[in-house]
Write an enzyme that holds these catalytic residues in place. Structure first.
Site, PDB file in Angstrom:
ATOM      1  N   HIS A 146       0.884  -1.201   0.015  1.00  0.00           N
ATOM      2  CA  HIS A 146      -0.022   0.086  -0.057  1.00  0.00           C
ATOM      3  C   HIS A 146       1.032   1.148  -0.029  1.00  0.00           C
ATOM      4  CE1 HIS A 146      -4.008  -2.051   1.620  1.00  0.00           C
ATOM      5  NE2 HIS A 146      -3.382  -2.667   0.671  1.00  0.00           N
ATOM      6  N   TYR A 185      -9.181   5.341   7.042  1.00  0.00           N
ATOM      7  CA  TYR A 185      -9.522   5.651   8.399  1.00  0.00           C
ATOM      8  C   TYR A 185     -10.558   6.823   8.357  1.00  0.00           C
ATOM      9  CZ  TYR A 185      -5.413   3.155  10.014  1.00  0.00           C
ATOM     10  OH  TYR A 185      -4.374   2.516  10.177  1.00  0.00           O
ATOM     11  N   PRO A 242      -4.785  -0.008  18.575  1.00  0.00           N
ATOM     12  CA  PRO A 242      -4.504  -0.634  17.235  1.00  0.00           C
ATOM     13  C   PRO A 242      -4.530   0.605  16.285  1.00  0.00           C
ATOM     14  CG  PRO A 242      -6.408  -1.164  18.012  1.00  0.00           C
ATOM     15  CD  PRO A 242      -6.034  -0.709  19.227  1.00  0.00           C
ATOM     16  N   LYS A 272       0.816  -0.328  15.036  1.00  0.00           N
ATOM     17  CA  LYS A 272       2.504  -0.402  15.643  1.00  0.00           C
ATOM     18  C   LYS A 272       2.581  -1.899  16.320  1.00  0.00           C
ATOM     19  CE  LYS A 272       3.566   3.143  13.641  1.00  0.00           C
ATOM     20  NZ  LYS A 272       4.090   2.786  12.217  1.00  0.00           N
ATOM     21  N   TYR A 296       3.595   6.578  10.290  1.00  0.00           N
ATOM     22  CA  TYR A 296       2.969   5.427   9.727  1.00  0.00           C
ATOM     23  C   TYR A 296       3.851   4.221   9.135  1.00  0.00           C
ATOM     24  CZ  TYR A 296      -1.231   2.729   8.740  1.00  0.00           C
ATOM     25  OH  TYR A 296      -2.255   1.818   8.727  1.00  0.00           O
TER      26      TYR A 296
HETATM   27  C1  PHB Z   1      -6.088  -4.585  10.174  1.00  0.00           C
HETATM   28  O1  PHB Z   1      -5.831  -4.596   8.890  1.00  0.00           O
HETATM   29  O2  PHB Z   1      -6.420  -5.491  11.037  1.00  0.00           O
HETATM   30  C2  PHB Z   1      -5.709  -3.175  10.817  1.00  0.00           C
HETATM   31  C3  PHB Z   1      -5.112  -2.131   9.835  1.00  0.00           C
HETATM   32  C4  PHB Z   1      -4.748  -0.769  10.535  1.00  0.00           C
HETATM   33  C5  PHB Z   1      -5.001  -0.664  11.722  1.00  0.00           C
HETATM   34  C6  PHB Z   1      -5.345  -1.651  12.889  1.00  0.00           C
HETATM   35  C7  PHB Z   1      -5.651  -2.862  12.092  1.00  0.00           C
HETATM   36  O3  PHB Z   1      -4.978   0.611  12.441  1.00  0.00           O
END
Ligand code: PHB
Ligand code: APR
Length: 394
Positions: free
Chosen positions: A75, A204, A296, A300, A388
Protein backbone atom coordinates in the site's frame (compact mmCIF):
# COMPACT_ATOMS: atom_id res chain seq x y z
CA UNK A 1 11.94 -34.82 35.99
CA UNK A 2 14.06 -34.71 32.87
CA UNK A 3 16.49 -31.79 32.54
CA UNK A 4 16.68 -30.17 29.10
CA UNK A 5 19.28 -27.60 28.13
CA UNK A 6 19.29 -24.73 25.63
CA UNK A 7 20.96 -21.38 25.10
CA UNK A 8 17.78 -19.28 24.93
CA UNK A 9 14.44 -20.35 26.41
CA UNK A 10 11.54 -18.59 24.69
CA UNK A 11 8.04 -18.37 26.19
CA UNK A 12 5.36 -17.80 23.54
CA UNK A 13 5.05 -18.56 19.82
CA UNK A 14 3.56 -15.29 18.61
CA UNK A 15 5.46 -13.11 16.14
CA UNK A 16 7.97 -12.03 18.84
CA UNK A 17 8.90 -15.53 20.08
CA UNK A 18 8.96 -17.16 16.65
CA UNK A 19 10.97 -14.38 15.00
CA UNK A 20 13.45 -14.37 17.88
CA UNK A 21 13.90 -18.13 17.55
CA UNK A 22 14.43 -17.73 13.82
CA UNK A 23 16.95 -14.87 14.08
CA UNK A 24 18.90 -16.83 16.71
CA UNK A 25 18.85 -19.90 14.48
CA UNK A 26 20.39 -17.83 11.66
CA UNK A 27 23.18 -16.95 14.09
CA UNK A 28 23.70 -20.61 14.98
CA UNK A 29 22.21 -20.12 18.46
CA UNK A 30 19.94 -22.76 19.95
CA UNK A 31 16.56 -22.07 21.53
CA UNK A 32 13.51 -23.90 22.83
CA UNK A 33 10.10 -22.27 22.28
CA UNK A 34 7.20 -23.22 24.56
CA UNK A 35 3.66 -22.13 23.67
CA UNK A 36 0.58 -22.88 25.73
CA UNK A 37 -1.98 -22.90 22.90
CA UNK A 38 -2.34 -25.38 20.03
CA UNK A 39 -0.67 -24.86 16.66
CA UNK A 40 -4.09 -24.52 15.00
CA UNK A 41 -5.16 -21.84 17.47
CA UNK A 42 -2.00 -19.81 16.96
CA UNK A 43 -2.33 -19.99 13.16
CA UNK A 44 -6.07 -19.29 13.00
CA UNK A 45 -6.17 -16.36 15.45
CA UNK A 46 -7.08 -13.18 13.52
CA UNK A 47 -4.90 -10.29 14.66
CA UNK A 48 -3.18 -7.22 13.20
CA UNK A 49 -2.29 -6.90 9.55
CA UNK A 50 -0.07 -3.93 8.74
CA UNK A 51 3.68 -4.36 8.26
CA UNK A 52 5.90 -1.30 8.19
CA UNK A 53 8.44 -0.91 5.43
CA UNK A 54 11.25 -1.97 7.80
CA UNK A 55 9.32 -5.01 9.09
CA UNK A 56 8.92 -6.30 5.53
CA UNK A 57 12.63 -5.82 4.94
CA UNK A 58 13.42 -7.60 8.22
CA UNK A 59 11.31 -10.64 7.24
CA UNK A 60 12.79 -10.71 3.72
CA UNK A 61 16.37 -10.34 5.03
CA UNK A 62 15.73 -13.24 7.43
CA UNK A 63 14.62 -15.47 4.52
CA UNK A 64 10.97 -15.69 5.62
CA UNK A 65 9.54 -13.14 3.18
CA UNK A 66 8.86 -15.17 0.02
CA UNK A 67 5.11 -15.63 0.53
CA UNK A 68 4.86 -12.13 2.02
CA UNK A 69 6.33 -10.65 -1.19
CA UNK A 70 4.02 -12.81 -3.32
CA UNK A 71 0.76 -12.47 -1.41
CA UNK A 72 1.18 -9.36 0.77
CA UNK A 73 -0.59 -6.26 -0.53
CA UNK A 74 1.72 -3.30 -0.88
CA UNK A 75 0.00 0.00 0.00
CA UNK A 76 1.40 3.33 -1.08
CA UNK A 77 -1.11 5.54 0.73
CA UNK A 78 -4.12 5.67 3.05
CA UNK A 79 -7.39 7.58 2.92
CA UNK A 80 -8.58 9.87 5.69
CA UNK A 81 -12.36 10.24 5.53
CA UNK A 82 -14.15 13.04 7.41
CA UNK A 83 -16.76 15.73 6.75
CA UNK A 84 -18.15 13.67 3.86
CA UNK A 85 -14.87 13.67 1.91
CA UNK A 86 -11.97 11.28 1.44
CA UNK A 87 -8.41 12.54 1.21
CA UNK A 88 -5.46 10.45 0.12
CA UNK A 89 -2.20 10.71 2.04
CA UNK A 90 0.55 9.52 -0.28
CA UNK A 91 3.11 7.77 1.94
CA UNK A 92 5.36 6.83 -0.93
CA UNK A 93 5.72 10.42 -2.17
CA UNK A 94 6.02 11.88 1.35
CA UNK A 95 8.65 9.45 2.65
CA UNK A 96 10.95 9.09 -0.34
CA UNK A 97 9.52 5.77 -1.50
CA UNK A 98 8.53 3.92 1.66
CA UNK A 99 5.28 1.93 1.74
CA UNK A 100 3.40 -0.47 4.05
CA UNK A 101 2.26 -4.03 3.36
CA UNK A 102 -1.02 -5.58 4.44
CA UNK A 103 -0.41 -9.23 5.40
CA UNK A 104 -2.19 -10.90 8.30
CA UNK A 105 -0.22 -11.44 11.50
CA UNK A 106 -1.37 -15.07 11.43
CA UNK A 107 0.23 -15.42 7.97
CA UNK A 108 3.52 -14.13 9.41
CA UNK A 109 3.13 -16.66 12.22
CA UNK A 110 2.41 -19.46 9.72
CA UNK A 111 5.56 -18.62 7.73
CA UNK A 112 7.67 -18.51 10.91
CA UNK A 113 6.31 -21.84 12.15
CA UNK A 114 7.27 -23.29 8.75
CA UNK A 115 10.80 -21.88 9.09
CA UNK A 116 11.05 -23.29 12.61
CA UNK A 117 10.05 -26.75 11.42
CA UNK A 118 12.64 -26.52 8.62
CA UNK A 119 15.34 -25.56 11.14
CA UNK A 120 14.67 -28.72 13.16
CA UNK A 121 14.86 -26.72 16.39
CA UNK A 122 12.24 -27.39 19.09
CA UNK A 123 8.87 -25.65 19.31
CA UNK A 124 6.41 -27.18 21.77
CA UNK A 125 2.70 -26.32 21.51
CA UNK A 126 0.16 -26.95 24.28
CA UNK A 127 2.83 -26.56 26.98
CA UNK A 128 1.06 -26.33 30.33
CA UNK A 129 1.89 -24.44 33.54
CA UNK A 130 5.03 -22.77 32.17
CA UNK A 131 7.04 -20.92 34.82
CA UNK A 132 10.42 -19.20 34.83
CA UNK A 133 12.91 -19.12 37.69
CA UNK A 134 16.40 -17.97 38.71
CA UNK A 135 16.60 -15.10 36.25
CA UNK A 136 19.01 -13.35 38.62
CA UNK A 137 21.51 -16.19 38.21
CA UNK A 138 23.66 -17.31 35.26
CA UNK A 139 21.43 -20.34 34.73
CA UNK A 140 17.79 -19.26 34.52
CA UNK A 141 15.26 -22.07 34.05
CA UNK A 142 11.89 -22.65 32.46
CA UNK A 143 9.58 -25.34 33.81
CA UNK A 144 6.42 -26.74 32.34
CA UNK A 145 4.45 -29.71 31.25
CA UNK A 146 5.67 -30.42 27.74
CA UNK A 147 4.42 -33.34 25.64
CA UNK A 148 2.74 -34.69 28.78
CA UNK A 149 5.93 -34.69 30.91
CA UNK A 150 7.14 -32.29 33.59
CA UNK A 151 10.30 -30.73 32.24
CA UNK A 152 12.93 -28.32 33.52
CA UNK A 153 14.86 -26.42 30.86
CA UNK A 154 18.22 -24.92 31.87
CA UNK A 155 18.96 -21.79 29.79
CA UNK A 156 21.57 -19.04 29.46
CA UNK A 157 18.81 -16.51 28.77
CA UNK A 158 15.03 -16.49 28.87
CA UNK A 159 12.88 -14.37 26.53
CA UNK A 160 9.36 -13.54 27.71
CA UNK A 161 7.45 -13.30 24.40
CA UNK A 162 4.13 -14.45 25.85
CA UNK A 163 1.96 -11.44 25.13
CA UNK A 164 -0.02 -9.20 27.45
CA UNK A 165 -1.63 -12.06 29.43
CA UNK A 166 1.48 -14.22 29.73
CA UNK A 167 3.37 -15.45 32.77
CA UNK A 168 6.68 -13.64 32.22
CA UNK A 169 5.53 -10.23 33.35
CA UNK A 170 3.47 -11.78 36.15
CA UNK A 171 6.61 -13.49 37.49
CA UNK A 172 8.40 -10.16 38.17
CA UNK A 173 8.75 -8.57 41.59
CA UNK A 174 6.59 -5.42 41.58
CA UNK A 175 9.41 -3.43 43.19
CA UNK A 176 11.61 -4.09 40.14
CA UNK A 177 9.55 -2.31 37.50
CA UNK A 178 7.29 0.63 36.74
CA UNK A 179 4.24 0.58 34.47
CA UNK A 180 2.59 3.38 32.50
CA UNK A 181 -0.95 2.81 31.40
CA UNK A 182 -4.00 4.37 29.82
CA UNK A 183 -7.27 2.65 29.00
CA UNK A 184 -9.76 4.17 26.58
CA UNK A 185 -13.50 4.55 27.10
CA UNK A 186 -14.26 2.72 23.82
CA UNK A 187 -13.33 -0.39 21.88
CA UNK A 188 -13.29 -1.72 18.33
CA UNK A 189 -15.83 -4.12 16.92
CA UNK A 190 -13.89 -5.95 14.20
CA UNK A 191 -15.32 -8.09 11.41
CA UNK A 192 -13.89 -10.26 8.68
CA UNK A 193 -16.20 -10.30 5.65
CA UNK A 194 -16.30 -12.44 2.53
CA UNK A 195 -16.29 -9.45 0.19
CA UNK A 196 -13.85 -8.11 -2.37
CA UNK A 197 -12.27 -4.94 -0.93
CA UNK A 198 -13.87 -1.94 -2.64
CA UNK A 199 -10.78 0.23 -2.06
CA UNK A 200 -7.13 -0.53 -2.80
CA UNK A 201 -6.05 1.36 0.28
CA UNK A 202 -7.04 1.52 3.96
CA UNK A 203 -9.66 4.11 4.92
CA UNK A 204 -9.58 5.70 8.39
CA UNK A 205 -12.83 7.58 9.09
CA UNK A 206 -14.03 10.00 11.72
CA UNK A 207 -17.78 10.59 11.83
CA UNK A 208 -19.87 12.30 14.50
CA UNK A 209 -21.01 8.74 15.39
CA UNK A 210 -17.39 7.70 15.92
CA UNK A 211 -14.47 5.94 14.24
CA UNK A 212 -14.48 3.36 11.43
CA UNK A 213 -11.65 1.61 9.58
CA UNK A 214 -11.63 -0.22 6.28
CA UNK A 215 -8.86 -2.77 5.77
CA UNK A 216 -8.46 -6.10 4.00
CA UNK A 217 -6.79 -9.49 4.10
CA UNK A 218 -6.92 -10.60 0.45
CA UNK A 219 -8.64 -9.87 -2.87
CA UNK A 220 -11.75 -11.59 -1.50
CA UNK A 221 -11.72 -10.79 2.23
CA UNK A 222 -12.37 -7.38 3.80
CA UNK A 223 -11.46 -6.48 7.39
CA UNK A 224 -13.48 -3.69 8.98
CA UNK A 225 -13.69 -2.04 12.37
CA UNK A 226 -16.24 0.25 13.95
CA UNK A 227 -15.83 2.08 17.25
CA UNK A 228 -17.98 0.51 19.97
CA UNK A 229 -18.15 0.74 23.74
CA UNK A 230 -15.22 -1.00 25.47
CA UNK A 231 -17.16 -3.90 26.96
CA UNK A 232 -20.31 -4.07 24.88
CA UNK A 233 -22.06 -7.41 24.33
CA UNK A 234 -21.85 -8.63 20.73
CA UNK A 235 -25.44 -9.88 20.41
CA UNK A 236 -27.13 -6.55 19.62
CA UNK A 237 -24.63 -6.05 16.79
CA UNK A 238 -26.51 -7.93 14.07
CA UNK A 239 -24.80 -8.18 10.70
CA UNK A 240 -27.19 -5.63 9.24
CA UNK A 241 -26.59 -3.14 12.04
CA UNK A 242 -22.82 -3.47 11.57
CA UNK A 243 -23.03 -2.78 7.82
CA UNK A 244 -25.47 0.11 8.33
CA UNK A 245 -23.16 1.64 10.90
CA UNK A 246 -20.11 1.21 8.67
CA UNK A 247 -21.91 2.78 5.71
CA UNK A 248 -23.03 5.73 7.82
CA UNK A 249 -19.53 6.38 9.11
CA UNK A 250 -17.82 6.06 5.72
CA UNK A 251 -20.43 8.18 3.92
CA UNK A 252 -18.68 10.50 1.50
CA UNK A 253 -19.66 12.57 -1.50
CA UNK A 254 -17.60 10.54 -4.00
CA UNK A 255 -20.07 7.70 -3.34
CA UNK A 256 -17.50 5.19 -2.07
CA UNK A 257 -18.62 2.58 0.44
CA UNK A 258 -17.44 -0.84 1.53
CA UNK A 259 -18.93 -3.77 -0.36
CA UNK A 260 -21.16 -5.92 1.85
CA UNK A 261 -20.70 -9.67 2.16
CA UNK A 262 -21.21 -12.54 4.60
CA UNK A 263 -19.55 -11.84 7.95
CA UNK A 264 -17.11 -14.65 8.71
CA UNK A 265 -16.04 -13.54 12.18
CA UNK A 266 -16.74 -10.74 14.64
CA UNK A 267 -15.32 -9.65 17.98
CA UNK A 268 -14.94 -6.65 20.29
CA UNK A 269 -11.58 -5.64 21.76
CA UNK A 270 -10.83 -2.96 24.31
CA UNK A 271 -8.08 -0.43 23.71
CA UNK A 272 -5.16 0.36 25.97
CA UNK A 273 -1.73 1.90 26.04
CA UNK A 274 0.72 0.13 28.34
CA UNK A 275 4.49 0.23 28.88
CA UNK A 276 6.57 -1.66 31.39
CA UNK A 277 10.03 -0.37 32.24
CA UNK A 278 12.66 -1.74 32.13
CA UNK A 279 12.33 -4.63 29.66
CA UNK A 280 15.27 -6.61 31.08
CA UNK A 281 15.52 -8.32 34.48
CA UNK A 282 18.84 -10.10 34.94
CA UNK A 283 18.78 -12.82 32.29
CA UNK A 284 15.10 -12.38 31.46
CA UNK A 285 14.21 -10.17 28.49
CA UNK A 286 10.62 -9.19 27.72
CA UNK A 287 9.65 -8.55 24.10
CA UNK A 288 6.48 -7.56 22.24
CA UNK A 289 3.06 -7.39 23.91
CA UNK A 290 4.52 -8.86 27.14
CA UNK A 291 6.15 -5.47 27.70
CA UNK A 292 3.93 -2.99 25.87
CA UNK A 293 0.53 -2.51 24.25
CA UNK A 294 -0.46 0.21 21.82
CA UNK A 295 -4.01 1.03 20.75
CA UNK A 296 -4.44 -0.45 17.25
CA UNK A 297 -5.17 2.87 15.52
CA UNK A 298 -1.50 3.37 14.64
CA UNK A 299 -1.01 -0.27 13.50
CA UNK A 300 2.23 -0.58 15.48
CA UNK A 301 1.84 -3.64 17.75
CA UNK A 302 3.20 -6.27 15.39
CA UNK A 303 5.97 -3.98 14.17
CA UNK A 304 7.15 -3.24 17.71
CA UNK A 305 7.25 -6.97 18.49
CA UNK A 306 9.44 -7.56 15.44
CA UNK A 307 11.74 -4.65 16.22
CA UNK A 308 12.22 -5.72 19.87
CA UNK A 309 13.43 -9.16 18.87
CA UNK A 310 15.70 -7.78 16.19
CA UNK A 311 17.47 -5.76 18.89
CA UNK A 312 17.48 -8.75 21.26
CA UNK A 313 18.80 -11.27 18.71
CA UNK A 314 21.67 -8.95 17.83
CA UNK A 315 22.53 -8.46 21.50
CA UNK A 316 22.47 -12.20 22.21
CA UNK A 317 24.55 -12.91 19.10
CA UNK A 318 27.15 -10.34 20.23
CA UNK A 319 27.29 -12.13 23.59
CA UNK A 320 27.98 -15.56 22.07
CA UNK A 321 30.13 -14.53 19.13
CA UNK A 322 32.15 -11.66 20.63
CA UNK A 323 31.72 -12.06 24.41
CA UNK A 324 30.05 -8.64 24.46
CA UNK A 325 27.48 -7.71 27.09
CA UNK A 326 27.08 -4.03 26.19
CA UNK A 327 24.26 -4.66 23.70
CA UNK A 328 22.36 -6.72 26.28
CA UNK A 329 22.82 -3.82 28.69
CA UNK A 330 21.37 -1.40 26.15
CA UNK A 331 18.38 -3.61 25.18
CA UNK A 332 15.77 -1.88 27.33
CA UNK A 333 16.82 1.64 26.48
CA UNK A 334 16.99 0.94 22.76
CA UNK A 335 13.59 -0.74 22.61
CA UNK A 336 11.85 1.76 24.85
CA UNK A 337 12.86 4.71 22.66
CA UNK A 338 10.95 3.15 19.79
CA UNK A 339 8.10 1.97 22.01
CA UNK A 340 7.48 5.52 23.25
CA UNK A 341 7.63 6.92 19.72
CA UNK A 342 4.94 4.39 18.76
CA UNK A 343 2.90 5.25 21.87
CA UNK A 344 2.96 8.91 20.92
CA UNK A 345 1.78 8.18 17.41
CA UNK A 346 -0.90 5.66 18.41
CA UNK A 347 -2.30 8.01 21.09
CA UNK A 348 -2.38 10.88 18.64
CA UNK A 349 -4.15 8.82 15.95
CA UNK A 350 -6.60 7.49 18.53
CA UNK A 351 -7.43 10.95 19.88
CA UNK A 352 -7.84 12.37 16.38
CA UNK A 353 -10.20 9.66 15.16
CA UNK A 354 -12.44 8.57 18.07
CA UNK A 355 -15.39 10.02 19.86
CA UNK A 356 -15.10 9.78 23.67
CA UNK A 357 -18.32 9.59 25.74
CA UNK A 358 -17.74 13.03 27.32
CA UNK A 359 -16.67 14.73 24.07
CA UNK A 360 -18.54 17.89 23.14
CA UNK A 361 -19.20 19.54 19.77
CA UNK A 362 -16.00 21.51 20.45
CA UNK A 363 -13.95 18.31 20.49
CA UNK A 364 -15.42 17.15 17.19
CA UNK A 365 -14.62 20.48 15.51
CA UNK A 366 -11.09 20.36 16.93
CA UNK A 367 -10.62 16.83 15.51
CA UNK A 368 -11.81 18.00 12.10
CA UNK A 369 -9.32 20.88 12.31
CA UNK A 370 -6.57 18.40 13.15
CA UNK A 371 -7.47 16.19 10.17
CA UNK A 372 -7.57 19.24 7.88
CA UNK A 373 -4.13 20.19 9.16
CA UNK A 374 -2.79 16.73 8.28
CA UNK A 375 -4.09 16.87 4.71
CA UNK A 376 -3.32 20.55 4.04
CA UNK A 377 0.08 21.02 5.64
CA UNK A 378 2.87 19.15 3.83
CA UNK A 379 4.84 19.23 7.09
CA UNK A 380 2.00 17.60 9.04
CA UNK A 381 1.31 15.07 6.26
CA UNK A 382 5.00 14.15 6.18
CA UNK A 383 5.08 13.68 9.95
CA UNK A 384 2.02 11.41 9.76
CA UNK A 385 3.45 9.43 6.83
CA UNK A 386 6.88 8.99 8.47
CA UNK A 387 5.35 7.67 11.67
CA UNK A 388 2.94 5.37 9.85
CA UNK A 389 5.50 3.70 7.56
CA UNK A 390 7.95 3.49 10.47
CA UNK A 391 11.69 4.12 10.76
CA UNK A 392 14.18 2.78 8.24
CA UNK A 393 16.09 -0.33 9.35
CA UNK A 394 19.49 0.67 10.68
C1 PHB B 1 -5.99 -4.48 10.21
O1 PHB B 1 -5.95 -4.65 8.98
O2 PHB B 1 -6.34 -5.39 10.97
C2 PHB B 1 -5.64 -3.15 10.76
C3 PHB B 1 -5.23 -2.14 9.91
C4 PHB B 1 -4.88 -0.89 10.42
C5 PHB B 1 -4.96 -0.68 11.78
C6 PHB B 1 -5.36 -1.69 12.64
C7 PHB B 1 -5.70 -2.94 12.12
O3 PHB B 1 -4.65 0.55 12.28
N1 APR C 1 2.89 -20.08 28.34
C1 APR C 1 3.26 -20.21 27.05
N2 APR C 1 2.83 -19.39 26.06
C2 APR C 1 2.00 -18.39 26.40
C3 APR C 1 1.58 -18.18 27.73
C4 APR C 1 2.06 -19.09 28.73
N3 APR C 1 1.69 -18.96 29.99
N4 APR C 1 0.75 -17.11 27.76
C5 APR C 1 0.65 -16.68 26.50
N5 APR C 1 1.39 -17.44 25.66
C6 APR C 1 1.51 -17.32 24.21
C7 APR C 1 0.21 -16.92 23.53
O1 APR C 1 -0.66 -18.02 23.33
C8 APR C 1 0.73 -16.34 22.21
O2 APR C 1 0.82 -17.32 21.19
O3 APR C 1 2.41 -16.29 23.88
C9 APR C 1 2.11 -15.81 22.56
C10 APR C 1 2.17 -14.30 22.55
O4 APR C 1 1.94 -13.86 21.24
P1 APR C 1 1.23 -12.47 20.90
O5 APR C 1 0.12 -12.23 21.85
O6 APR C 1 0.93 -12.50 19.45
O7 APR C 1 2.35 -11.37 21.24
P2 APR C 1 3.66 -10.92 20.46
O8 APR C 1 4.38 -12.09 19.87
O9 APR C 1 4.35 -10.00 21.37
O10 APR C 1 3.11 -10.12 19.21
C11 APR C 1 2.50 -8.86 19.34
O11 APR C 1 0.28 -9.47 18.77
O12 APR C 1 -1.62 -8.79 19.96
C12 APR C 1 -0.88 -8.60 18.83
O13 APR C 1 -1.23 -6.33 18.27
C13 APR C 1 -0.34 -7.25 18.83
O14 APR C 1 0.43 -7.38 16.68
C14 APR C 1 0.87 -7.42 18.03
C15 APR C 1 1.40 -8.75 18.33
Amino acid sequence: MKQMRTQVGIVGAGPAGLMLGHLLHLEGIDSIIVENRSKEHVIERVRAGVLEHGSVQQLVDAGVGDRLLREGMRHRSVWLCFDNRRHRVDFEALTGGRTITVYGQNEVVKDLIGARAASGRPLYFEADRVTIADVDTERPRMHGRIDGRDEAIACDFVAGCDGFHGISRASLRPADYVTFERTYPFGWLGILAQAAPSSDELVYALHSRGFALFSMRSSTVTRLYVQSAADEPLEPWTDERIWDELEARFACEDGWSPTRGPILQKGITGMRSFVLEPMRFGRLFLAGDAAHIVPPTGAKGLNLALSDVRVLARAIAAYYHAARTDLLDRYSEQCLARVWAAQRFACWMTAMLHRAPDDTAFDHRRQIAELNHVIRSPAAATSFAESYVGPALD
